[in-house]
Design a protein around this motif. Sequence first.
Motif, PDB file in Angstrom:
ATOM      1  N   LEU A 260       0.821  -1.210   0.000  1.00 12.58           N
ATOM      2  CA  LEU A 260       0.000   0.000   0.000  1.00 12.58           C
ATOM      3  C   LEU A 260       0.860   1.267   0.000  1.00 12.58           C
ATOM      4  O   LEU A 260       0.538   2.255  -0.670  1.00 12.58           O
ATOM      5  CB  LEU A 260      -0.920   0.005   1.222  1.00 12.58           C
ATOM      6  CG  LEU A 260      -2.042  -1.039   1.223  1.00 12.58           C
ATOM      7  CD1 LEU A 260      -2.727  -1.085   2.586  1.00 12.58           C
ATOM      8  CD2 LEU A 260      -3.058  -0.743   0.123  1.00 12.58           C
ATOM      9  N   LEU A 261       1.966   1.242   0.747  1.00 13.43           N
ATOM     10  CA  LEU A 261       2.866   2.399   0.785  1.00 13.43           C
ATOM     11  C   LEU A 261       3.529   2.620  -0.574  1.00 13.43           C
ATOM     12  O   LEU A 261       3.729   3.766  -0.998  1.00 13.43           O
ATOM     13  CB  LEU A 261       3.934   2.201   1.862  1.00 13.43           C
ATOM     14  CG  LEU A 261       3.443   2.281   3.314  1.00 13.43           C
ATOM     15  CD1 LEU A 261       4.513   1.763   4.264  1.00 13.43           C
ATOM     16  CD2 LEU A 261       3.058   3.719   3.671  1.00 13.43           C
ATOM     17  N   ARG A 262       3.884   1.512  -1.250  1.00 15.59           N
ATOM     18  CA  ARG A 262       4.494   1.642  -2.575  1.00 15.59           C
ATOM     19  C   ARG A 262       3.511   2.258  -3.567  1.00 15.59           C
ATOM     20  O   ARG A 262       3.907   3.041  -4.435  1.00 15.59           O
ATOM     21  CB  ARG A 262       4.926   0.262  -3.098  1.00 15.59           C
ATOM     22  CG  ARG A 262       6.328  -0.164  -2.698  1.00 15.59           C
ATOM     23  CD  ARG A 262       6.798  -1.353  -3.500  1.00 15.59           C
ATOM     24  NE  ARG A 262       5.977  -2.529  -3.265  1.00 15.59           N
ATOM     25  CZ  ARG A 262       6.275  -3.474  -2.392  1.00 15.59           C
ATOM     26  NH1 ARG A 262       7.363  -3.380  -1.666  1.00 15.59           N
ATOM     27  NH2 ARG A 262       5.484  -4.523  -2.241  1.00 15.59           N
ATOM     28  N   ARG A 263       2.253   1.880  -3.452  1.00 18.51           N
ATOM     29  CA  ARG A 263       1.253   2.383  -4.392  1.00 18.51           C
ATOM     30  C   ARG A 263       0.937   3.857  -4.168  1.00 18.51           C
ATOM     31  O   ARG A 263       0.523   4.563  -5.090  1.00 18.51           O
ATOM     32  CB  ARG A 263      -0.040   1.569  -4.273  1.00 18.51           C
ATOM     33  CG  ARG A 263       0.124   0.103  -4.682  1.00 18.51           C
ATOM     34  CD  ARG A 263      -1.139  -0.686  -4.378  1.00 18.51           C
ATOM     35  NE  ARG A 263      -0.955  -2.108  -4.572  1.00 18.51           N
ATOM     36  CZ  ARG A 263      -1.106  -2.738  -5.723  1.00 18.51           C
ATOM     37  NH1 ARG A 263      -1.457  -2.038  -6.788  1.00 18.51           N
ATOM     38  NH2 ARG A 263      -0.922  -4.032  -5.829  1.00 18.51           N
ATOM     39  N   GLY A 264       1.120   4.337  -2.934  1.00 23.12           N
ATOM     40  CA  GLY A 264       0.846   5.731  -2.624  1.00 23.12           C
ATOM     41  C   GLY A 264      -0.649   5.997  -2.504  1.00 23.12           C
ATOM     42  O   GLY A 264      -1.482   5.120  -2.692  1.00 23.12           O
ATOM     43  N   GLY A 265      -0.978   7.240  -2.155  1.00 24.45           N
ATOM     44  CA  GLY A 265      -2.379   7.633  -2.085  1.00 24.45           C
ATOM     45  C   GLY A 265      -2.994   7.529  -0.708  1.00 24.45           C
ATOM     46  O   GLY A 265      -4.055   8.098  -0.464  1.00 24.45           O
ATOM     47  N   LEU A 266      -2.364   6.799   0.213  1.00 28.34           N
ATOM     48  CA  LEU A 266      -2.886   6.658   1.573  1.00 28.34           C
ATOM     49  C   LEU A 266      -1.860   7.175   2.570  1.00 28.34           C
ATOM     50  O   LEU A 266      -0.652   6.993   2.397  1.00 28.34           O
ATOM     51  CB  LEU A 266      -3.189   5.185   1.890  1.00 28.34           C
ATOM     52  CG  LEU A 266      -4.337   4.513   1.138  1.00 28.34           C
ATOM     53  CD1 LEU A 266      -4.414   3.040   1.524  1.00 28.34           C
ATOM     54  CD2 LEU A 266      -5.663   5.209   1.419  1.00 28.34           C
ATOM     55  N   THR A 267      -2.339   7.814   3.613  1.00 31.75           N
ATOM     56  CA  THR A 267      -1.446   8.229   4.690  1.00 31.75           C
ATOM     57  C   THR A 267      -0.998   6.992   5.469  1.00 31.75           C
ATOM     58  O   THR A 267      -1.604   5.922   5.378  1.00 31.75           O
ATOM     59  CB  THR A 267      -2.144   9.196   5.649  1.00 31.75           C
ATOM     60  OG1 THR A 267      -3.226   8.488   6.296  1.00 31.75           O
ATOM     61  CG2 THR A 267      -2.694  10.411   4.903  1.00 31.75           C
ATOM     62  N   ALA A 268       0.054   7.150   6.266  1.00 35.42           N
ATOM     63  CA  ALA A 268       0.532   6.037   7.095  1.00 35.42           C
ATOM     64  C   ALA A 268      -0.564   5.584   8.056  1.00 35.42           C
ATOM     65  O   ALA A 268      -0.722   4.382   8.321  1.00 35.42           O
ATOM     66  CB  ALA A 268       1.787   6.448   7.861  1.00 35.42           C
ATOM     67  N   GLY A 269      -1.346   6.541   8.567  1.00 34.50           N
ATOM     68  CA  GLY A 269      -2.435   6.196   9.468  1.00 34.50           C
ATOM     69  C   GLY A 269      -3.501   5.371   8.776  1.00 34.50           C
ATOM     70  O   GLY A 269      -4.042   4.416   9.351  1.00 34.50           O
ATOM     71  N   ALA A 270      -3.817   5.728   7.530  1.00 35.51           N
ATOM     72  CA  ALA A 270      -4.819   4.977   6.772  1.00 35.51           C
ATOM     73  C   ALA A 270      -4.317   3.577   6.451  1.00 35.51           C
ATOM     74  O   ALA A 270      -5.077   2.603   6.501  1.00 35.51           O
ATOM     75  CB  ALA A 270      -5.170   5.719   5.486  1.00 35.51           C
ATOM     76  N   VAL A 271      -3.023   3.465   6.131  1.00 39.07           N
ATOM     77  CA  VAL A 271      -2.426   2.151   5.867  1.00 39.07           C
ATOM     78  C   VAL A 271      -2.485   1.294   7.126  1.00 39.07           C
ATOM     79  O   VAL A 271      -2.834   0.111   7.084  1.00 39.07           O
ATOM     80  CB  VAL A 271      -0.970   2.298   5.376  1.00 39.07           C
ATOM     81  CG1 VAL A 271      -0.272   0.933   5.331  1.00 39.07           C
ATOM     82  CG2 VAL A 271      -0.941   2.958   4.001  1.00 39.07           C
ATOM     83  N   ALA A 272      -2.141   1.906   8.259  1.00 42.22           N
ATOM     84  CA  ALA A 272      -2.186   1.182   9.533  1.00 42.22           C
ATOM     85  C   ALA A 272      -3.582   0.628   9.780  1.00 42.22           C
ATOM     86  O   ALA A 272      -3.747  -0.533  10.189  1.00 42.22           O
ATOM     87  CB  ALA A 272      -1.768   2.111  10.671  1.00 42.22           C
ATOM     88  N   ASP A 273      -4.583   1.442   9.525  1.00 41.52           N
ATOM     89  CA  ASP A 273      -5.965   1.007   9.741  1.00 41.52           C
ATOM     90  C   ASP A 273      -6.340  -0.139   8.807  1.00 41.52           C
ATOM     91  O   ASP A 273      -7.036  -1.080   9.220  1.00 41.52           O
ATOM     92  CB  ASP A 273      -6.910   2.193   9.528  1.00 41.52           C
ATOM     93  CG  ASP A 273      -8.337   1.871   9.941  1.00 41.52           C
ATOM     94  OD1 ASP A 273      -8.556   1.598  11.138  1.00 41.52           O
ATOM     95  OD2 ASP A 273      -9.220   1.881   9.071  1.00 41.52           O
ATOM     96  N   ARG A 274      -5.860  -0.090   7.553  1.00 42.90           N
ATOM     97  CA  ARG A 274      -6.172  -1.123   6.574  1.00 42.90           C
ATOM     98  C   ARG A 274      -5.632  -2.489   6.993  1.00 42.90           C
ATOM     99  O   ARG A 274      -6.177  -3.515   6.603  1.00 42.90           O
ATOM    100  CB  ARG A 274      -5.573  -0.752   5.222  1.00 42.90           C
ATOM    101  CG  ARG A 274      -6.267   0.385   4.504  1.00 42.90           C
ATOM    102  CD  ARG A 274      -7.523  -0.082   3.768  1.00 42.90           C
ATOM    103  NE  ARG A 274      -8.086   0.990   2.953  1.00 42.90           N
ATOM    104  CZ  ARG A 274      -7.823   1.158   1.667  1.00 42.90           C
ATOM    105  NH1 ARG A 274      -7.002   0.317   1.049  1.00 42.90           N
ATOM    106  NH2 ARG A 274      -8.374   2.146   1.004  1.00 42.90           N
TER     107      ARG A 274
END
Length: 306
Positions: A260-274
């Motif tokens: 998800l981080l590689r793809r971009g578009g989400l904050t670290a917080g949003a990634v954590a939640d996912r």
Amino acid sequence: MDALTRVLDLAQVQGTLDLRCQLAGGFSLDHVDAEPGEAPFHLVLGGSAAMELPGHTVVMEPGDLLILPRGTRHRVHDLRGRDVTTTMSLDHVGPFSIKRNTDGEPELDLLCGRFTFAPDAGRLLFGALPEVLHVRLGGEHGIDALSGIVAMFRNEVARMEPGALAVVTSLTQALFVFALRAQLRDGIMPPSLLGLMVDPRLSRALLAMLREPERDWTVAALAEQAAMSRATFARHFEARGDLAPHEVLTLLRMHLAADLLRRGGLTAGAVADRVGYRSESAFGKAFTRVMGSTPARFRREGRASD
């Protein structure tokens, strides 16, 4: 989507065909250690040769696929060990280059390429594989589909019709999956993430984690996915995977987060939640421990690499 397909997607495995070699007489081709994130492969369309690696030699026969998951340096040479007296020429005409040392009938017809993968996620797949993944496609029982793929390879590279490179690149992806299947089917896979995929019941639990990483998975809930008792599931899971269920869950969550981080578009917080973390701080600590980098640094380095 099954567990192996999802892990292949996470690892971003892609096949690339680099070269076709048509050789006769005495020949020797040296291959240095591959770059991180690369696994060279050789597919023997015709003839025989030897692959010499540090400490041992592998005989290559028609229809053989050899993949080097760790990118180990190696040398491909003729079986009789004759003196190399001819020079190589490189023909760039056509969709890919052809290296040859003869204008006559070749004694070895070899396709050389590489599988590229995200080095961080590649450990999920390649860490448990042997130094050389050697699959005999010509006469192995029960894999007629592989023989068909090799026949298509031969046909495409011989005819060189428009789109040949696109066809053989797609076939390369399929060959990699078949090679992994053969390794899994042989039952010689050491305890690992791939080892979990050997057992249909355990692989269902693995797929459940991949599909819903945000869920608060317990051993009991995972055992239910596998249709096993809690104690039996925990025992078999650790024996096959060499890790406890919660450790595998963390590992998968971090690699899903990396994707998800590689793809971009989400904050670290949003990634954590996912991936099941309500605290960004806790997620950051887990990510750094598993991936060796903070989420922010991982994203920056990924962008710089792109």
